[in-house]
Design an enzyme around this catalytic site. Sequence first.
Site, PDB file in Angstrom:
ATOM      1  N   ASP A  87       0.925  -1.213  -0.016  1.00  0.00           N
ATOM      2  CA  ASP A  87       0.128   0.123  -0.024  1.00  0.00           C
ATOM      3  C   ASP A  87       0.879   1.304  -0.149  1.00  0.00           C
ATOM      4  O   ASP A  87       1.642   1.564   0.842  1.00  0.00           O
ATOM      5  CB  ASP A  87      -0.925  -0.036   1.075  1.00  0.00           C
ATOM      6  N   ASP A  98      -3.419   7.414  -3.170  1.00  0.00           N
ATOM      7  CA  ASP A  98      -3.096   6.250  -2.326  1.00  0.00           C
ATOM      8  C   ASP A  98      -3.743   4.992  -2.884  1.00  0.00           C
ATOM      9  O   ASP A  98      -4.618   5.003  -3.379  1.00  0.00           O
ATOM     10  CB  ASP A  98      -4.167   6.615  -0.836  1.00  0.00           C
ATOM     11  N   HIS A 157     -11.568   6.638   2.418  1.00  0.00           N
ATOM     12  CA  HIS A 157     -11.526   7.670   2.836  1.00  0.00           C
ATOM     13  C   HIS A 157     -11.268   8.648   2.007  1.00  0.00           C
ATOM     14  O   HIS A 157     -10.703   8.775   0.905  1.00  0.00           O
ATOM     15  CB  HIS A 157     -10.454   7.669   3.888  1.00  0.00           C
ATOM     16  N   HIS A 165      -7.093  11.328   5.874  1.00  0.00           N
ATOM     17  CA  HIS A 165      -8.440  10.838   6.413  1.00  0.00           C
ATOM     18  C   HIS A 165      -9.614  11.989   6.434  1.00  0.00           C
ATOM     19  O   HIS A 165     -10.239  12.068   7.556  1.00  0.00           O
ATOM     20  CB  HIS A 165      -8.091  10.065   7.515  1.00  0.00           C
ATOM     21  N   GLU A 190     -10.825   1.176  -0.719  1.00  0.00           N
ATOM     22  CA  GLU A 190     -10.184   0.058  -0.660  1.00  0.00           C
ATOM     23  C   GLU A 190     -10.742  -1.040   0.180  1.00  0.00           C
ATOM     24  O   GLU A 190     -10.712  -1.348   1.452  1.00  0.00           O
ATOM     25  CB  GLU A 190      -8.845   0.594   0.401  1.00  0.00           C
ATOM     26  N   GLU A 278      -6.819  -0.901  -3.860  1.00  0.00           N
ATOM     27  CA  GLU A 278      -7.059   0.370  -3.740  1.00  0.00           C
ATOM     28  C   GLU A 278      -6.848   1.380  -4.720  1.00  0.00           C
ATOM     29  O   GLU A 278      -5.762   1.147  -5.370  1.00  0.00           O
ATOM     30  CB  GLU A 278      -6.361   0.915  -2.247  1.00  0.00           C
TER      31      GLU A 278
HETATM   32 MN    MN Z   1      -3.542   2.855   1.228  1.00  0.00          MN
HETATM   33 MN    MN Z   2      -6.160   4.426   1.893  1.00  0.00          MN
END
Ligand code: MN
Ligand code: MN
Length: 293
Positions: A87, A98, A157, A165, A190, A278
Amino acid sequence: MSMDDRVYDAYREAGALARKVLRRGADLVKEGVSLLEMVETTEGMVIGEGAQLAFPLNVSLNEAAAHDTAMPGDERTFARGDLIKVDLGVHVDGYIADTAMTVDLGNHGPLVEASSAALDAAIAAVRPGVIAADLGAIIQSKIEEHGYKPVSNLTGHGLDRYDLHAKPMIPNIAMSGGAVLLEGMVFAIEPFATTGLGRVVEAPRVEIYKQVAARPTRLPSAKRILETARPRRGLPFSRRWVPGDRVDLGLSTLVRDGILHPFPVLHDIQGSFVSQAEHTLIVTADGCEVTTR
Ligand code: MN
Ligand code: MN
């Protein structure tokens, strides 16, 4: 070019780089390879491209779902049978991409497919007016269709500048209510699929922290930790990034004093396997633009 164009271009730049580095990093995951070497090489690619990490590269094995990364001097190597979540978070001027994928060194193909198909289905449903919770329902049914459980207490998020976040929260299960998606929103979806209980709990081990308050400290190791944390502007950092000794003493002191927030390794039950997929996306007038694909 408007301010917004510059912002979205930074998101796109971060996304394109994250996509490239995630693939290269995942290619390094092979039986017998050092986890520490893989993590440092992958993190180094982001810096080498002139961008920054939005968080330490997360590499979480088997029943671990998230928040593991290489320990200082980590002697772990990837082994046959392992299921590895990689990740990666990249930011350009605070604008974050992300993205994560799962590398299978065993026979976990259907489990990997479950989270990946759930992600694709959720992305296909994104457009203004959709309720975030509806995406959760899509993710849950896709994963269950494949014969697994979604992890209910991990979510996608929103992303904002230097903020990992933000709103909206994107659940991985059906829920009532939640945010309405609007054009221009940036968020990560994700899904996690598991052979375990479908809930993660915190392990005792913590590798990743973020600074949440600024207060002076006299402890030398705590000073070094805060020197590592300061340029992060509130984004997470790794215990491994802090130079010198007695780092763990400094970390526990700063957590106790409310200056650092710890992110313990999160895992489902022992012996289970968890997969993750993700992407980060921008909601457009009639759908979305995936920045990391
Ligand atoms: Mn991530
Ligand atoms: Mn994430």
